[in-house]
Design a protein around this motif. Sequence first.
Motif, PDB file in Angstrom:
ATOM      1  N   UNK A  30      -0.608  -1.522  17.563  1.00 25.67           N
ATOM      2  CA  UNK A  30      -0.409  -1.260  16.139  1.00 25.67           C
ATOM      3  C   UNK A  30       0.690  -0.216  15.967  1.00 25.67           C
ATOM      4  N   UNK A  31       1.597  -0.480  15.023  1.00 25.29           N
ATOM      5  CA  UNK A  31       2.604   0.521  14.659  1.00 25.29           C
ATOM      6  C   UNK A  31       2.404   0.893  13.193  1.00 25.29           C
ATOM      7  N   UNK A  32       2.225   2.198  12.928  1.00 26.40           N
ATOM      8  CA  UNK A  32       2.117   2.731  11.580  1.00 26.40           C
ATOM      9  C   UNK A  32       3.352   3.583  11.308  1.00 26.40           C
ATOM     10  N   UNK A  33       3.988   3.385  10.172  1.00 26.96           N
ATOM     11  CA  UNK A  33       5.199   4.144   9.848  1.00 26.96           C
ATOM     12  C   UNK A  33       4.946   5.074   8.671  1.00 26.96           C
ATOM     13  N   UNK A  34       5.283   6.348   8.871  1.00 26.75           N
ATOM     14  CA  UNK A  34       5.259   7.341   7.804  1.00 26.75           C
ATOM     15  C   UNK A  34       6.703   7.777   7.583  1.00 26.75           C
ATOM     16  N   UNK A  35       7.244   7.466   6.411  1.00 20.59           N
ATOM     17  CA  UNK A  35       8.663   7.690   6.128  1.00 20.59           C
ATOM     18  C   UNK A  35       8.871   9.004   5.383  1.00 20.59           C
ATOM     19  N   UNK A  36      10.110   9.534   5.461  1.00 22.82           N
ATOM     20  CA  UNK A  36      10.477  10.687   4.661  1.00 22.82           C
ATOM     21  C   UNK A  36      10.826  11.939   5.435  1.00 22.82           C
ATOM     22  N   UNK A  38       3.234  16.177   6.951  1.00 21.20           N
ATOM     23  CA  UNK A  38       2.390  16.584   8.074  1.00 21.20           C
ATOM     24  C   UNK A  38       0.914  16.557   7.696  1.00 21.20           C
ATOM     25  N   UNK A  39       0.620  16.854   6.441  1.00 20.46           N
ATOM     26  CA  UNK A  39      -0.756  16.729   5.985  1.00 20.46           C
ATOM     27  C   UNK A  39      -1.243  15.301   6.051  1.00 20.46           C
ATOM     28  N   UNK A  40      -0.390  14.358   5.617  1.00 19.11           N
ATOM     29  CA  UNK A  40      -0.749  12.938   5.729  1.00 19.11           C
ATOM     30  C   UNK A  40      -0.973  12.534   7.180  1.00 19.11           C
ATOM     31  N   UNK A  58       0.844  -1.185   0.000  1.00 21.10           N
ATOM     32  CA  UNK A  58       0.000   0.000   0.000  1.00 21.10           C
ATOM     33  C   UNK A  58       0.883   1.239   0.000  1.00 21.10           C
ATOM     34  N   UNK A  59       0.522   2.306  -0.731  1.00 22.89           N
ATOM     35  CA  UNK A  59       1.449   3.406  -0.932  1.00 22.89           C
ATOM     36  C   UNK A  59       1.405   4.527   0.094  1.00 22.89           C
ATOM     37  N   UNK A  60       0.363   4.673   0.886  1.00 17.10           N
ATOM     38  CA  UNK A  60       0.230   5.841   1.751  1.00 17.10           C
ATOM     39  C   UNK A  60      -0.124   5.457   3.179  1.00 17.10           C
ATOM     40  N   UNK A  61       0.023   6.455   4.064  1.00 18.31           N
ATOM     41  CA  UNK A  61      -0.399   6.235   5.447  1.00 18.31           C
ATOM     42  C   UNK A  61      -1.884   5.916   5.509  1.00 18.31           C
TER      43      UNK A  61
END
Length: 385
Positions: free
Chosen positions: A248-254, A269-271, A222-225
């Motif tokens: 649950x662990x969700x990772x937002x990279x970058x 930050x918008x995501x 899946x491509x996005x948060x």
Amino acid sequence: MKRREFLTMAAAASASLSMPRVFAAPHASSGISTQLDAGATGHAPGKLLILIELKGGNDGLNTVIPFADSTYYALRQRIAIPRDRVLPLDERTALHPAMRALLPVWRDGQLAVVQGVGCVQDHASHFRSTEIWDTASCADVYRRDGWVTRAIGQWSAKQQGIAAASFGSAEPGPFAGFTARVEADGAWARVDDPDAAPHVNPIDEGEGDRVSGATRTLQVSAPTLRDSIDAALRTVVDGTRPHTCGAIRLTLDGFDTHSNQPVRHAALLGQLAEGCATLRAELTRRGRWHDTLIMTYSEFGRSARENIHRGTAHGGAATHFVMGGRVRGGRYGRAPDFAQVDSAGNLPVEIDFRQLYATALGPFLKLDANAVLQEDVSPLPLLHT
């Protein structure tokens, strides 16, 4: 393999295209048991701990902005957020304009903004700093087991159904040590369409209380948060009984913004804000928000001074968010004190990051936080009793 022989888990890859893994607990004999209580009725909703990793080192100063401090603008002449664009939380502090989706959570008193969070003895290496945060250790202590792994060992002793999952990263992170046995026992499947991610296969009614036998994992691209959140809701929340607890662990990279930070950071930050708003709306609709705690974390903050590439270097303390139905909203910790910036350009740590963990472990999950963290760490007053 019959449906009841499968334990939960699904994963979603991050925007950076790294492949995630989701982990189910190993067999009961391993000392970390996962169980789904068959036929149980009348149970209170299970608690959900949701960790959102801001991978790369988030810039806390441009996330929660000290817009009333002229030094902030002097240090960041090209990347500072203009006063007329910020989203004020009070007379001195504001959110980045891309985070408007969080304002309703703030106004409802369910968002805590915790400033000055970090490791007292910080480390400039992504790898080592991440390891410190994942294991909840001191900078001079090396551990192999993640802090959530240790928590699940204690949590499962209460004989509650527990689903543990990581979305958006191939690294075990806070589940380190918990996954080695699972991966040795388990089998991998690949699903390229996130919409095809199935619900968790719960144990059939009348088949007994404890699930044992083969552990299975499912890998989903899946491509996005937002896609990761959808997969998490579909599998860990909707796919288990309401009284099942979840980590649950969700990772937002970058977030490693050494150059061209303004546009990149705003998009991330918008995501984050939209994702948190989605979690709140969907978990409220499902009757689970009151028993959910969401917490952000990142391996370090960024330097107080911008660099020549319109970016920032690895830094020290940063701001993090805690939100949920039981959160006592407000601003915690001291505002950034630029007079205390060290020779490397780092803001001082005011709050030990493990105090966030102690808050989740003790007041929220009702576990022995000191036993999990293996040190006497005081929780923060972020939750209603």
